[in-house]
Design an enzyme around this catalytic site. Sequence first.
Site, PDB file in Angstrom:
ATOM      1  N   GLN A 114     -17.960   0.752  -6.511  1.00 56.71           N
ATOM      2  CA  GLN A 114     -16.701   0.876  -7.087  1.00 56.71           C
ATOM      3  C   GLN A 114     -16.609  -0.576  -8.005  1.00 56.71           C
ATOM      4  O   GLN A 114     -16.054  -0.068  -9.103  1.00 56.71           O
ATOM      5  CB  GLN A 114     -15.794   0.682  -6.115  1.00 56.71           C
ATOM      6  CG  GLN A 114     -14.261   1.328  -6.556  1.00 56.71           C
ATOM      7  CD  GLN A 114     -14.171   2.778  -6.439  1.00 56.71           C
ATOM      8  OE1 GLN A 114     -14.355   3.542  -5.951  1.00 56.71           O
ATOM      9  NE2 GLN A 114     -13.711   3.059  -7.886  1.00 56.71           N
ATOM     10  N   LYS A 129     -12.980  -0.662  -1.260  1.00 52.11           N
ATOM     11  CA  LYS A 129     -13.088   0.818  -0.527  1.00 52.11           C
ATOM     12  C   LYS A 129     -12.535   0.521   0.864  1.00 52.11           C
ATOM     13  O   LYS A 129     -12.703  -0.470   1.426  1.00 52.11           O
ATOM     14  CB  LYS A 129     -14.297   1.240  -0.826  1.00 52.11           C
ATOM     15  CG  LYS A 129     -14.437   2.846  -0.729  1.00 52.11           C
ATOM     16  CD  LYS A 129     -14.231   3.568  -1.996  1.00 52.11           C
ATOM     17  CE  LYS A 129     -14.336   5.160  -1.667  1.00 52.11           C
ATOM     18  NZ  LYS A 129     -14.324   5.703  -2.909  1.00 52.11           N
ATOM     19  N   GLY A 168      -7.206   8.055  -3.013  1.00 54.77           N
ATOM     20  CA  GLY A 168      -7.838   8.988  -2.068  1.00 54.77           C
ATOM     21  C   GLY A 168      -9.610   8.903  -2.249  1.00 54.77           C
ATOM     22  O   GLY A 168      -9.954   8.167  -3.130  1.00 54.77           O
ATOM     23  N   ASP A 169     -10.084   9.953  -1.530  1.00 57.03           N
ATOM     24  CA  ASP A 169     -11.505   9.982  -1.336  1.00 57.03           C
ATOM     25  C   ASP A 169     -11.764  11.142  -0.404  1.00 57.03           C
ATOM     26  O   ASP A 169     -10.733  11.809  -0.355  1.00 57.03           O
ATOM     27  CB  ASP A 169     -12.089   8.646  -0.965  1.00 57.03           C
ATOM     28  CG  ASP A 169     -13.594   8.879  -1.257  1.00 57.03           C
ATOM     29  OD1 ASP A 169     -14.309   8.791  -2.337  1.00 57.03           O
ATOM     30  OD2 ASP A 169     -14.552   9.192  -0.293  1.00 57.03           O
ATOM     31  N   ASN A 244     -11.963  18.000  -3.773  1.00 57.96           N
ATOM     32  CA  ASN A 244     -11.335  17.609  -5.121  1.00 57.96           C
ATOM     33  C   ASN A 244     -11.998  17.589  -6.328  1.00 57.96           C
ATOM     34  O   ASN A 244     -11.777  18.087  -7.204  1.00 57.96           O
ATOM     35  CB  ASN A 244     -10.391  16.235  -4.858  1.00 57.96           C
ATOM     36  CG  ASN A 244      -9.974  15.933  -6.066  1.00 57.96           C
ATOM     37  OD1 ASN A 244     -10.422  15.026  -6.899  1.00 57.96           O
ATOM     38  ND2 ASN A 244      -8.850  16.427  -6.467  1.00 57.96           N
ATOM     39  N   SER A 381      -6.317   6.671 -12.142  1.00 61.05           N
ATOM     40  CA  SER A 381      -5.496   5.853 -11.244  1.00 61.05           C
ATOM     41  C   SER A 381      -4.871   4.637 -11.928  1.00 61.05           C
ATOM     42  O   SER A 381      -3.705   4.138 -11.903  1.00 61.05           O
ATOM     43  CB  SER A 381      -6.555   5.696 -10.103  1.00 61.05           C
ATOM     44  OG  SER A 381      -6.416   6.723  -8.885  1.00 61.05           O
TER      45      SER A 381
HETATM   46  P1  NDP Z   1     -13.001  16.024  -0.634  1.00 62.69           P
HETATM   47  O1  NDP Z   1     -12.676  15.633   0.822  1.00 62.69           O
HETATM   48  O2  NDP Z   1     -11.812  16.755  -1.383  1.00 62.69           O
HETATM   49  O3  NDP Z   1     -14.287  17.032  -0.628  1.00 62.69           O
HETATM   50  C1  NDP Z   1     -15.393  16.700   0.013  1.00 62.69           C
HETATM   51  C2  NDP Z   1     -16.309  18.073  -0.057  1.00 62.69           C
HETATM   52  O4  NDP Z   1     -17.690  17.779   0.157  1.00 62.69           O
HETATM   53  C3  NDP Z   1     -15.990  19.093   0.820  1.00 62.69           C
HETATM   54  O5  NDP Z   1     -16.357  20.199   0.495  1.00 62.69           O
HETATM   55  C4  NDP Z   1     -16.671  18.541   2.228  1.00 62.69           C
HETATM   56  O6  NDP Z   1     -17.057  19.677   2.908  1.00 62.69           O
HETATM   57  C5  NDP Z   1     -17.878  18.251   1.550  1.00 62.69           C
HETATM   58  N1  NDP Z   1     -18.708  17.313   2.428  1.00 62.69           N
HETATM   59  C6  NDP Z   1     -18.288  16.054   2.952  1.00 62.69           C
HETATM   60  N2  NDP Z   1     -19.134  15.435   3.555  1.00 62.69           N
HETATM   61  C7  NDP Z   1     -20.225  16.413   3.575  1.00 62.69           C
HETATM   62  C8  NDP Z   1     -21.632  16.226   4.244  1.00 62.69           C
HETATM   63  N3  NDP Z   1     -21.820  15.008   5.130  1.00 62.69           N
HETATM   64  N4  NDP Z   1     -22.363  17.071   4.056  1.00 62.69           N
HETATM   65  C9  NDP Z   1     -22.127  18.360   3.394  1.00 62.69           C
HETATM   66  N5  NDP Z   1     -20.928  18.212   2.550  1.00 62.69           N
HETATM   67  C10 NDP Z   1     -20.106  17.263   2.828  1.00 62.69           C
HETATM   68  O7  NDP Z   1     -13.623  14.653  -1.202  1.00 62.69           O
HETATM   69  P2  NDP Z   1     -13.873  14.413  -2.953  1.00 62.69           P
HETATM   70  O8  NDP Z   1     -14.050  15.824  -3.563  1.00 62.69           O
HETATM   71  O9  NDP Z   1     -12.485  13.508  -3.311  1.00 62.69           O
HETATM   72  O10 NDP Z   1     -14.892  13.516  -2.904  1.00 62.69           O
HETATM   73  C11 NDP Z   1     -16.364  14.041  -3.072  1.00 62.69           C
HETATM   74  C12 NDP Z   1     -17.107  12.896  -3.366  1.00 62.69           C
HETATM   75  O11 NDP Z   1     -16.741  12.420  -4.587  1.00 62.69           O
HETATM   76  C13 NDP Z   1     -17.418  11.665  -2.428  1.00 62.69           C
HETATM   77  O12 NDP Z   1     -18.648  11.231  -2.537  1.00 62.69           O
HETATM   78  C14 NDP Z   1     -16.338  10.635  -3.238  1.00 62.69           C
HETATM   79  O13 NDP Z   1     -16.661   9.405  -2.767  1.00 62.69           O
HETATM   80  C15 NDP Z   1     -16.439  10.970  -4.648  1.00 62.69           C
HETATM   81  N6  NDP Z   1     -15.443  10.503  -5.393  1.00 62.69           N
HETATM   82  C16 NDP Z   1     -14.324  11.000  -5.385  1.00 62.69           C
HETATM   83  C17 NDP Z   1     -13.206  10.765  -6.143  1.00 62.69           C
HETATM   84  C18 NDP Z   1     -11.947  11.306  -6.248  1.00 62.69           C
HETATM   85  O14 NDP Z   1     -11.009  10.990  -7.115  1.00 62.69           O
HETATM   86  N7  NDP Z   1     -11.385  12.117  -5.395  1.00 62.69           N
HETATM   87  C19 NDP Z   1     -13.635   9.649  -7.244  1.00 62.69           C
HETATM   88  C20 NDP Z   1     -14.752   9.321  -7.385  1.00 62.69           C
HETATM   89  C21 NDP Z   1     -15.814   9.731  -6.604  1.00 62.69           C
HETATM   90  P3  NDP Z   1     -16.209  19.627   4.356  1.00 62.69           P
HETATM   91  O15 NDP Z   1     -14.939  20.412   4.080  1.00 62.69           O
HETATM   92  O16 NDP Z   1     -17.295  20.784   5.143  1.00 62.69           O
HETATM   93  O17 NDP Z   1     -16.228  18.468   4.932  1.00 62.69           O
END
Ligand code: NDP
Length: 449
Positions: A114, A129, A168-169, A244, A381
């Site tokens: 980050q 984080k 969020g994350d 997301n 953000s």
């Molecule tokens: P969400 O919780 O909205 O979605 C995560 C998705 O990834 C879900 O579909 C989840 O499935 C899947 N997932 C999570 N863990 C695993 C795993 N161990 N194996 C397989 N699938 C998995 O999170 P985000 O979309 O916010 O975040 C996704 C990624 O993007 C992360 O790496 C996060 O750090 C990164 N990120 C997010 C930002 C944001 O603004 N939200 C900004 C920058 C980076 P399930 O529902 O089954 O757990």
Amino acid sequence: MTTMDEKLEAIMAEVMRRNTGEEEFIQAVREVLESLGRVVAKRPDYIDNALIERICEPERQIIFRVPWVDDQGRVCINRGFRVQFNSALGPFKGGLRFHPSVNLGIVKFLGFEQTFKNALTGLPIGGGKGGSDFNPRGRSDGEVMRFCQSFMTELSRHLGEYTDVPAGDIGVGAREIGYMFGQYKRLSNRYEAAVLTGKGLSYGGSRARKEATGYGATYFVEAMLATRGTSFDGKTCVVSGSGNVAIYTMEKIRAHGGRVVACSDSNGYVVDESGIDLDLVKEIKEVRRERISEYARQKGTGTRYITMGSIWDVPCDVAMPSATQNELTGKDARRLVANGVLAVGEGANMPSTPEAIRVFQEAGVLFAPGKAANAGGVATSALEMQQNASRDSWTFEQTEQRLASIMRHVHDTCAATADEFGAPGNYVLGANIAGFVRVAEAMRAFGVI
Ligand code: NDP
């Protein structure tokens, strides 16, 4: 493994000794140090001033107990974390992750990444984080609220709009941010809107924040494709995850004329050759909070739900891993290359293993590392903080335009830095060097702190 400058190797050895067992953190540090050889050759003072060692050590690490009561009246205990990694460029800024896999090493890797990501945006934000090993899946709204309130009761003493601003994350969306902001406001007796981002529109949130990470990653890949005289138009794409980042990546790819044929969650993936129906994914994931298998069940013929193998077996022109760290292995990368992938853009943080990145780079695949490609979320953000500070609220178009121009800046900075250091087209090197130099220059100005 890429060879490293001798002095950097010594720093790496010390990082490994100090952070034993924190594999993801060590992986993230190694990737950055492997990029810095060409910088320290030009600027040995970065080594003399122990700037690199200082950047690898978080400013502060907070670990705390989170007690809460479930719907059956049982007392549950989780562990909360906040790693305030680096505040050279501004208040600590970075999301909170609620997932059973969360531990100190994961939070440190995310905080370290980050710091450079935030530097790349050009905005005044430091890196941090946090999160918890709490699993929101299957919990009632009441349980999530009580957990968030307890979590914030401790975390609140470490936050502030000029100190540390979480967002969020994974596992933390608008619902969780709402509960945490409510508790912060109650404890502090202040309406300090810019203490959290990702807020709802009715209480200080920014338009386009929800969409920003996915949209931004798509803008970055579009800019990369343009360097080869092409675009998303007519391309077949695969996006992992269905949260997301994945949802809004798919939405923007479609707007740019691409066709997403597969997405996933942690149980399996769905393939729909006619193009993933986003309205249905949103209904399943954002409203009903169900599994992606529901997609195939509802759509029926022509759609497959697969629990064995890997989503990266699905042939595509553009792959955008948007779920979690190390989800795309060397084997997956070789399969993607064999199937003719042209570009890979990381929506998630560190989703490709070091071996996978090597495979892509050796095959000449355009590769966008997460710390550059997914910077649109944190950048927006920072725009939310700007709106809060000026008591203003921008239109969606205005905010998206700023996001697009920031992503162009991030892309061009990475590309120009890679050129300058003799590695044209190497976005990993470009992102790591450009992010590092900005943070290092500010730290140098402050003296030894
Ligand atoms: P969400 O919780 O909205 O979605 C995560 C998705 O990834 C879900 O579909 C989840 O499935 C899947 N997932 C999570 N863990 C695993 C795993 N161990 N194996 C397989 N699938 C998995 O999170 P985000 O979309 O916010 O975040 C996704 C990624 O993007 C992360 O790496 C996060 O750090 C990164 N990120 C997010 C930002 C944001 O603004 N939200 C900004 C920058 C980076 P399930 O529902 O089954 O757990």
